[in-house]
Design a protein around this motif. Sequence first.
Motif, PDB file in Angstrom:
ATOM      1  N   ASN A 138       0.804  -1.230   0.000  1.00 25.96           N
ATOM      2  CA  ASN A 138       0.000   0.000   0.000  1.00 25.96           C
ATOM      3  C   ASN A 138       0.837   1.280   0.000  1.00 25.96           C
ATOM      4  OD1 ASN A 138      -2.564  -1.323   0.016  1.00 25.96           O
ATOM      5  ND2 ASN A 138      -2.292  -1.754   2.202  1.00 25.96           N
ATOM      6  N   TYR A 139       1.849   1.336  -0.856  1.00 31.55           N
ATOM      7  CA  TYR A 139       2.594   2.585  -1.010  1.00 31.55           C
ATOM      8  C   TYR A 139       1.680   3.627  -1.645  1.00 31.55           C
ATOM      9  CZ  TYR A 139       6.682  -0.501  -0.490  1.00 31.55           C
ATOM     10  OH  TYR A 139       7.612  -1.420  -0.054  1.00 31.55           O
ATOM     11  N   LYS A 140       1.685   4.834  -1.095  1.00 27.91           N
ATOM     12  CA  LYS A 140       0.830   5.899  -1.621  1.00 27.91           C
ATOM     13  C   LYS A 140       1.306   6.362  -2.993  1.00 27.91           C
ATOM     14  CE  LYS A 140      -0.285   7.580   3.021  1.00 27.91           C
ATOM     15  NZ  LYS A 140      -0.162   8.731   3.964  1.00 27.91           N
ATOM     16  N   ASN A 141       2.607   6.426  -3.166  1.00 27.56           N
ATOM     17  CA  ASN A 141       3.217   6.835  -4.424  1.00 27.56           C
ATOM     18  C   ASN A 141       4.663   6.379  -4.421  1.00 27.56           C
ATOM     19  OD1 ASN A 141       4.739   8.949  -2.965  1.00 27.56           O
ATOM     20  ND2 ASN A 141       2.745   9.984  -2.870  1.00 27.56           N
ATOM     21  N   ALA A 142       5.395   6.724  -5.460  1.00 26.72           N
ATOM     22  CA  ALA A 142       6.774   6.246  -5.581  1.00 26.72           C
ATOM     23  C   ALA A 142       7.668   6.750  -4.451  1.00 26.72           C
ATOM     24  CB  ALA A 142       7.348   6.687  -6.929  1.00 26.72           C
ATOM     25  N   VAL A 143       7.542   8.030  -4.102  1.00 21.10           N
ATOM     26  CA  VAL A 143       8.377   8.605  -3.046  1.00 21.10           C
ATOM     27  C   VAL A 143       8.056   7.954  -1.710  1.00 21.10           C
ATOM     28  CG1 VAL A 143       8.971  10.710  -1.798  1.00 21.10           C
ATOM     29  CG2 VAL A 143       8.614  10.790  -4.274  1.00 21.10           C
ATOM     30  N   ASP A 144       6.763   7.735  -1.433  1.00 21.91           N
ATOM     31  CA  ASP A 144       6.355   7.058  -0.202  1.00 21.91           C
ATOM     32  C   ASP A 144       6.946   5.655  -0.152  1.00 21.91           C
ATOM     33  OD1 ASP A 144       4.667   6.735   2.227  1.00 21.91           O
ATOM     34  OD2 ASP A 144       3.603   5.275   0.982  1.00 21.91           O
ATOM     35  N   GLY A 145       6.956   4.974  -1.303  1.00 21.21           N
ATOM     36  CA  GLY A 145       7.535   3.647  -1.356  1.00 21.21           C
ATOM     37  C   GLY A 145       9.020   3.650  -1.056  1.00 21.21           C
ATOM     38  N   LEU A 146       9.759   4.589  -1.642  1.00 16.84           N
ATOM     39  CA  LEU A 146      11.199   4.683  -1.381  1.00 16.84           C
ATOM     40  C   LEU A 146      11.479   4.945   0.092  1.00 16.84           C
ATOM     41  CD1 LEU A 146      12.287   6.840  -4.467  1.00 16.84           C
ATOM     42  CD2 LEU A 146      12.733   4.403  -4.109  1.00 16.84           C
ATOM     43  N   ILE A 147      10.704   5.835   0.688  1.00 13.72           N
ATOM     44  CA  ILE A 147      10.895   6.177   2.105  1.00 13.72           C
ATOM     45  C   ILE A 147      10.618   4.970   2.993  1.00 13.72           C
ATOM     46  CG2 ILE A 147      10.008   7.572   4.019  1.00 13.72           C
ATOM     47  CD1 ILE A 147       9.524   9.817   1.981  1.00 13.72           C
ATOM     48  N   LYS A 148       9.527   4.253   2.703  1.00 15.02           N
ATOM     49  CA  LYS A 148       9.173   3.098   3.536  1.00 15.02           C
ATOM     50  C   LYS A 148      10.183   1.969   3.398  1.00 15.02           C
ATOM     51  CE  LYS A 148       4.200   3.871   3.990  1.00 15.02           C
ATOM     52  NZ  LYS A 148       2.829   3.403   3.655  1.00 15.02           N
ATOM     53  N   VAL A 149      10.672   1.733   2.197  1.00  7.05           N
ATOM     54  CA  VAL A 149      11.696   0.696   2.021  1.00  7.05           C
ATOM     55  C   VAL A 149      12.954   1.081   2.805  1.00  7.05           C
ATOM     56  CG1 VAL A 149      13.238  -0.435   0.366  1.00  7.05           C
ATOM     57  CG2 VAL A 149      10.841  -0.055  -0.229  1.00  7.05           C
ATOM     58  N   TYR A 150      13.348   2.338   2.712  1.00  6.30           N
ATOM     59  CA  TYR A 150      14.544   2.807   3.425  1.00  6.30           C
ATOM     60  C   TYR A 150      14.377   2.663   4.934  1.00  6.30           C
ATOM     61  CZ  TYR A 150      18.001   6.038   5.325  1.00  6.30           C
ATOM     62  OH  TYR A 150      19.014   6.604   6.058  1.00  6.30           O
ATOM     63  N   ARG A 151      13.213   3.071   5.460  1.00  4.92           N
ATOM     64  CA  ARG A 151      12.984   3.037   6.905  1.00  4.92           C
ATOM     65  C   ARG A 151      12.821   1.618   7.443  1.00  4.92           C
ATOM     66  NH1 ARG A 151       8.552   7.978   7.732  1.00  4.92           N
ATOM     67  NH2 ARG A 151      10.043   9.710   7.554  1.00  4.92           N
ATOM     68  N   ASN A 152      12.108   0.779   6.702  1.00  7.36           N
ATOM     69  CA  ASN A 152      11.755  -0.547   7.209  1.00  7.36           C
ATOM     70  C   ASN A 152      12.739  -1.642   6.827  1.00  7.36           C
ATOM     71  OD1 ASN A 152       9.381   0.653   8.205  1.00  7.36           O
ATOM     72  ND2 ASN A 152       8.221   0.151   6.364  1.00  7.36           N
ATOM     73  N   GLU A 153      13.429  -1.460   5.697  1.00  3.74           N
ATOM     74  CA  GLU A 153      14.296  -2.529   5.205  1.00  3.74           C
ATOM     75  C   GLU A 153      15.746  -2.111   5.019  1.00  3.74           C
ATOM     76  OE1 GLU A 153      12.400  -4.755   1.946  1.00  3.74           O
ATOM     77  OE2 GLU A 153      10.576  -3.592   2.351  1.00  3.74           O
TER      78      GLU A 153
END
Length: 286
Positions: A138-153
């Motif tokens: 459920n990434y909101k957009n590409a930037v949100d996806g990059l941020i979540k991958v960086y923070r969580n993984e």
Amino acid sequence: MALVADKTKREGRWYFGGLASAGAACCTHPLDLIKVTLQTQQGKLSAVQITIKILREQGIFALYNGLSASILRQLTYSLTRFGIYESGKSLVPTDTFAGKVILAALSGTAGGIVGTPADMVNVRMQNDVKLPPEQRRNYKNAVDGLIKVYRNEGFVRLFSGATTATSRGVLMTVGQIAFYDQIKSMLLKTAYFEDDTFTHFTASLAAGAIATTLTQPLDVLKTRSMNAKPGEFEGLWHIVKYTARLGPLGFFKGYVPAFVRLGPHTVITFMLLEQLRLNFGKTPAS
């Protein structure tokens, strides 16, 4: 008449390829999403069945899941490879096919590395449509996806699949750009073609077919690597063995939709690129 002749002599600017690729992505994104879904499934649903399933369960807008990531990918991956190829013509002679291939390979290497984070998020966002609701990222957009991958993984995870993405980038750039330039050059040397839309279409369609054939096995491996959960695979060789369970054709899974997507994408990209060159390109220094 002189104006037309002058326009055909204009040279492209380094960023035209990235803009043209982003424009093409907006048109072909649903085909890319279906291709990714085909490659990551272990079942035997066809492209038509997958499309119907998505439309029935989630609606037409689900076909555009990950569009922001797809555009971001083109503005990183394609901007880099087209930009280096265009700028590198002054350093690497491209009057021979070998020169075109060498420059395209170098450009594809850089583009593959730079574009990997956006590519990974793109694959994940597209693949969300086939996952159960509780498993979706459920990434909101590409930037949100990059941020979540960086923070969580972690930062390294952003470059998951970089090896196959870079290898694919090399083959893709050779298949698309080098072959397009070569085929276009060969056509223009005949008495039947001019620097016009028909020539651009013919050369780009042939380049799209060549690029699909060269990249499909690596594209399958890249997609599986980027979509994998942490710890699901123990390196690239594990993914190769996993894919091989489906037989040799497993490495060409989704070939038809891949060409159906990459063919039009290549054609639209070069048609837009040539129009940018003809209308907004720079005049060669005398």
